[in-house]
Write a protein that holds these residues in place. Structure first.
Motif, short mmCIF file in Angstrom:
data_model
loop_
_atom_site.label_atom_id
_atom_site.label_comp_id
_atom_site.label_asym_id
_atom_site.label_seq_id
_atom_site.Cartn_x
_atom_site.Cartn_y
_atom_site.Cartn_z
N VAL A 382 0.91 -1.20 0.05
CA VAL A 382 0.10 -0.01 0.02
C VAL A 382 1.00 1.28 -0.02
N ALA A 398 -5.71 -4.04 -4.06
CA ALA A 398 -7.07 -4.02 -4.05
C ALA A 398 -7.73 -5.49 -3.93
N VAL A 401 -5.89 -5.69 0.66
CA VAL A 401 -6.65 -5.30 1.73
C VAL A 401 -7.90 -5.51 2.33
N THR A 405 -8.98 -5.67 6.23
CA THR A 405 -10.23 -4.94 6.61
C THR A 405 -11.19 -5.83 7.25
N GLU A 429 -13.61 1.09 4.06
CA GLU A 429 -12.84 -0.33 3.70
C GLU A 429 -11.63 -0.02 3.11
N GLU A 430 -10.93 0.92 3.27
CA GLU A 430 -9.49 1.25 3.01
C GLU A 430 -8.90 1.31 4.26
#
Length: 546
Positions: A382, A398, A401, A405, A429-430
């Protein structure tokens, strides 16, 4: 002449300190030692806030930061046997110790007494520390209840895997139409060359598959009776009982207890049962009957405890005794991906807390054995700072992650003392940018999270010669070097710590053929090679055991 005896007498008295002004001795009393400082536990089972601990639960854990070569004084009101697992820790800002210490207590029998206590006294950096957990137990008995039963005939068993390949597998891979056309060519080749046993299982009997609920413990150590799972067994009177029971630890997204033909682990359970095995497949807490809670995703002590509790509930139920030889029974544990991690946790649970039950073989592959570095690798990607790190080089943020999470973090934050809330580090959600940089830069705010990720890793165990010492078990490892989802570096590191401590067969050629290389080069979709390698492994295991 009469003065001489008097003189001698005076000298004698003086020598005895009784006269002549002799000095008396002074006794110096040493100061009382300082009382031990409170020992703060990173994790424990039960948690120190839990009161209603199951009376049938006889295994407990205390975890804290310590240092190498420390001495421990472990005590318990139940006169437990104890074992200590030591893990080397890295990247911590505010911890004086260099190890995570996990004391495991096994009471000789269940108890319904009030005021149970487990405690430890240790020395860290020349300072004495002491900590304890006190809890009451409840007297309810463990249970196993059948909720739903399904009978499957041999013809349907024989077509289960082929139907899965034609339908659910392609849905799981979720490929664009053109890519799906390309991958179908490889899949057809694999079905004819590498998956023949799964595709043509030649079932020898019908099968009964049961959805059940069983008693175990919640993540805080309290009693629970509604964990769900699957039990499958042959539906015939004409069979010879096996000397092994099969324990399946499912992969990400699977829920065997739902009895769905689209679930690969449900299918596998039926294939083994059709060849005479009693098969036990627990759902992780957070799936099946407990799907209203976060999943205990990769929380080793919890998943291992629940899985083996399920095995114990089955062995305590006379309904299932015809399906195994009670005098020589052993376990074959099979898991892939997340399930490979759970398989190791289940095996170690047997070793530490249930010495009367032996695993004969553990088949595992594609697993994040170093959960900390795997998680950290995602954050490095990231931040675009992989620098050739094998845990990062194939990461696709994409895809990866959401595993952090939606799967890893929710359960860890809910069930352990991470020190942060999910909303603090996840934004729509990031991963929050401040969290990513703080985690990588060793901010003290994330020491507990880094520690807990390392607690649930297996590659950093410092006393491996004791932890993995199991002469009765053989470990079979599978992992493709082309795996984009779970880096193969995990298995390389796990092999290093296992080497010489337990029998190992590394099936290094199984998922590294030309076909897998071509798939890797033709398709950059994360998870394709990972999934196909899992099926290769399961086909080989099925061929060996059936």
């Amino acid at each position: 002449m009469q003065r001489i005896p008097l003189t001698i007498l005076c000298i004698t008295l003086a020598a005895c300190g009784e006269g002549g002004g002799g000095n008396s001795e002074t006794t110096i009393t040493p100061p009382e030692p300082d009382p031990p400082s409170p020992l703060v536990f990173l994790d424990s089972m039960p948690r120190n806030t839990t009161s209603n601990v199951a009376g049938y639960q006889a295994r407990f854990d205390l975890v804290y930061h310590g240092e190498a070569n420390a001495n421990y004084d472990l005590r318990s009101t139940c006169e437990a046997t104890t074992f200590t697992v030591l893990r080397n820790v890295v990247d911590l800002a505010n911890q004086s110790g260099d190890q995570l210490v996990n004391h495991k207590f096994t009471c000789p029998e269940a108890s319904t007494a009030a005021g149970q206590e487990i405690s430890v006294n240790t020395t860290i950096a020349n300072e004495s520390f002491e900590g304890s957990i006190t809890f009451d137990t409840v007297s309810d008995l463990p249970s196993l209840n059948v909720l739903q039963t399904r009978e499957i005939n041999t013809d349907d068993v024989d077509t289960m895997f082929s139907n899965y390949i034609a339908g659910a597998l392609l849905d799981e891979l979720d490929l664009p139409p053109l890519v799906e056309f390309v991958i179908l060519t490889f899949i057809v080749d694999l079905v004819s060359s590498a998956w023949q046993n799964l595709a043509s299982p030649n079932a020898s009997s019908d099968v009964v598959a049961q959805q059940v609920e069983y008693s175990s413990v919640d993540p805080d150590g309290s009693a629970t009776h509604n964990l769900s799972g699957l039990i499958a067994f042959p539906n015939t009177d004409d069979f010879i009982s096996r000397e092994q029971i099969i324990l399946l630890t499912h992969a990400t997204g699977s829920t065997p207890s739902l009895l769905e033909d689209s679930d690969a682990w449900y299918i596998l359970a039926n294939l083994f049962a059709a060849h005479g095995y009693l098969v036990i497949a627990p759902d992780n807490l957070g799936r099946g009957s407990t799907d209203d809670a976060p999943e205990t995703y990769l929380l080793a002590n919890r998943t291992g405890t629940n899985a083996i509790d399920f095995v114990l509930r089955v062995l305590q139920d006379d309904t299932y005794t015809p399906f195994y030889n009670d005098e020589t029974i052993t376990l074959n544990i099979i898991g892939y991906s997340q399930g490979g991690h759970s398989a190791v946790a289940s095996w170690l649970e047997l070793l530490r807390h249930h010495p009367n039950l032996q695993a004969s073989a553990v088949y595992l592959g594609g697993a994040p054995f170093d959960l900390y570095r795997t998680f950290r690798g995602v954050l490095q990607a990231v931040n675009e700072e992989c620098n050739g790190d094998g845990y990062c080089s194939l990461v696709d943020p994409a895809t990866h992650v959401p595993f952090a999470t939606d799967r890893i973090l929710p359960g860890m934050i809910e069930f352990t003392d991470v020190g942060v809330f999910l909303d603090d580090i996840v934004d729509d959600e990031e991963l929050d940018a401040g969290f990513v940089s703080g985690f990588l830069d060793a901010s003290p705010d994330y020491d507990n999270l880094r520690s807990l990720l390392q607690l649930n890793s297996f590659t950093n165990i410092a006393n491996a010669e004791s932890v993995f010492n199991d002469p009765g078990t053989t470990l079979h490892l599978y992992h493709s070097e082309y795996d984009r989802l779970v880096p193969a570096t995990n298995t390389d590191a796990f092999l290093e710590v296992l080497n010489g401590n337990v029998a190992i067969i590394h099936h290094s050629d199984e998922c590294n053929s030309t076909s897998f290389r071509l798939i890797f080069e033709a398709i950059d979709k994360v998870g394709v090679v990972h999934t196909l390698c899992g099926l290769n492994m399961l086909d080989e295991v099925f061929a060996e055991l059936r």
